[in-house]
Design an enzyme around this catalytic site. Sequence first.
Site, PDB file in Angstrom:
ATOM      1  N   HIS A 104      -6.980  -5.072  -2.090  1.00 50.76           N
ATOM      2  CA  HIS A 104      -7.126  -4.792  -3.519  1.00 50.76           C
ATOM      3  C   HIS A 104      -5.824  -5.028  -4.298  1.00 50.76           C
ATOM      4  O   HIS A 104      -4.728  -4.955  -3.756  1.00 50.76           O
ATOM      5  CB  HIS A 104      -7.720  -3.403  -3.793  1.00 50.76           C
ATOM      6  CG  HIS A 104      -6.835  -2.221  -3.571  1.00 50.76           C
ATOM      7  ND1 HIS A 104      -7.334  -1.007  -3.161  1.00 50.76           N
ATOM      8  CD2 HIS A 104      -5.501  -2.024  -3.721  1.00 50.76           C
ATOM      9  CE1 HIS A 104      -6.346  -0.137  -3.081  1.00 50.76           C
ATOM     10  NE2 HIS A 104      -5.231  -0.732  -3.411  1.00 50.76           N
ATOM     11  N   GLU A 163     -11.218  -3.378  -6.180  1.00 52.79           N
ATOM     12  CA  GLU A 163     -11.647  -3.309  -4.790  1.00 52.79           C
ATOM     13  C   GLU A 163     -12.446  -4.565  -4.428  1.00 52.79           C
ATOM     14  O   GLU A 163     -12.887  -5.297  -5.321  1.00 52.79           O
ATOM     15  CB  GLU A 163     -12.540  -2.065  -4.611  1.00 52.79           C
ATOM     16  CG  GLU A 163     -11.863  -0.744  -4.976  1.00 52.79           C
ATOM     17  CD  GLU A 163     -10.887  -0.244  -3.910  1.00 52.79           C
ATOM     18  OE1 GLU A 163     -10.290  -1.074  -3.191  1.00 52.79           O
ATOM     19  OE2 GLU A 163     -10.715   0.975  -3.809  1.00 52.79           O
ATOM     20  N   ASN A 194      -6.935  -3.192   2.034  1.00 50.66           N
ATOM     21  CA  ASN A 194      -8.213  -3.919   1.994  1.00 50.66           C
ATOM     22  C   ASN A 194      -8.151  -5.127   1.047  1.00 50.66           C
ATOM     23  O   ASN A 194      -9.173  -5.686   0.697  1.00 50.66           O
ATOM     24  CB  ASN A 194      -9.347  -2.965   1.570  1.00 50.66           C
ATOM     25  CG  ASN A 194      -9.202  -2.477   0.134  1.00 50.66           C
ATOM     26  OD1 ASN A 194      -8.207  -2.763  -0.530  1.00 50.66           O
ATOM     27  ND2 ASN A 194     -10.190  -1.752  -0.357  1.00 50.66           N
TER      28      ASN A 194
HETATM   29  C1  GLP Z   1      -2.845   1.883  -4.357  1.00 54.95           C
HETATM   30  C2  GLP Z   1      -2.733   1.488  -5.852  1.00 54.95           C
HETATM   31  C3  GLP Z   1      -2.209   0.101  -6.020  1.00 54.95           C
HETATM   32  C4  GLP Z   1      -1.045  -0.062  -5.078  1.00 54.95           C
HETATM   33  C5  GLP Z   1      -1.608  -0.157  -3.674  1.00 54.95           C
HETATM   34  C6  GLP Z   1      -0.571  -0.254  -2.574  1.00 54.95           C
HETATM   35  O1  GLP Z   1      -4.108   2.294  -4.013  1.00 54.95           O
HETATM   36  N1  GLP Z   1      -3.951   1.587  -6.569  1.00 54.95           N
HETATM   37  O2  GLP Z   1      -1.840  -0.112  -7.374  1.00 54.95           O
HETATM   38  O3  GLP Z   1      -0.359  -1.226  -5.379  1.00 54.95           O
HETATM   39  O4  GLP Z   1      -2.544   0.855  -3.421  1.00 54.95           O
HETATM   40  O5  GLP Z   1       0.058   0.976  -2.356  1.00 54.95           O
HETATM   41  P1  GLP Z   1       1.187   1.174  -1.277  1.00 54.95           P
HETATM   42  O6  GLP Z   1       2.328   0.326  -1.694  1.00 54.95           O
HETATM   43  O7  GLP Z   1       1.495   2.641  -1.292  1.00 54.95           O
HETATM   44  O8  GLP Z   1       0.637   0.724   0.042  1.00 54.95           O
END
Ligand code: GLP
Length: 251
Positions: A149, A154, A147
């Site tokens: 973030h 968020e 999304n």
């Molecule tokens: C999570 C964490 C982030 C991370 C992101 C991507 O929710 N809070 O710090 O960078 O989402 O995660 P992923 O690489 O597993 O897609």
Amino acid sequence: MGESARQLNRGFHVEIRRGAQKVAEEVAGRIIAALRVRPALTLGLPTGSTAMPVHAALVAAHREGRVSFARCDVFAVDEYLGLEASDARSYARFLRDHLVSHIDLPAAQFHVPDGLASDPSEEADRFAQSLAQRGGFDLLFLGLGANGHLAFNEPGSPRDARTRYVQLDESTLAANSRFFRNSNEQPTEAITIGLAEIMEARQVIVAATGESKARAVAAIRNSQPVSVCPAGILNGHPNACLIIDEAAGGS
Ligand code: GLP
């Protein structure tokens, strides 16, 4: 080389690599280069599936004697509230298992918000202060939420927000539910660094791989408002790089 790079707006430089492993090698290479120039680096690191191969490459480089973490400080960029640091799903444990236990980082130089703090706002302030005492991030590596973030900032996060206690979006809970057996075990709150601290970092690297990130990458490239896509804030950063694979780039 079949690799492309282009400059977006003021500062967000986009680089495309062939597949998640090449993305990870590129990110790890930049972290290692920064540590060589400045061994006492203040380094911010994420968790997650994009970060995992980066951590593995850093561990491999350390084992080969190519990098030392002895003088740097590592700050986790976020942590769930309600999980002990030893819980397998906490970000403290993730970073320990995938990186910190395998490198020469002194324990006192590894910083993660305490997910069990009785006063999360106070804990967020304490964490922010210890980051500020070390001059903020020299190098901040971040993953990208589907999304848009960054850490747990968020959509709708204020631009001037610093480390704080936040509620997670439904879409983030859904994206991360794969790590929890059932939804009542999944934390709905977290402590995260803020967009202000991200913008104050001297250098930012965001990595995104796979089709699930293509919409967020497109939102950044199309300069969607920060209230919709928080990562777009880095379009205004003087030294930020987005490293993606073809799938995240939409091809
Ligand atoms: C999570 C964490 C982030 C991370 C992101 C991507 O929710 N809070 O710090 O960078 O989402 O995660 P992923 O690489 O597993 O897609």
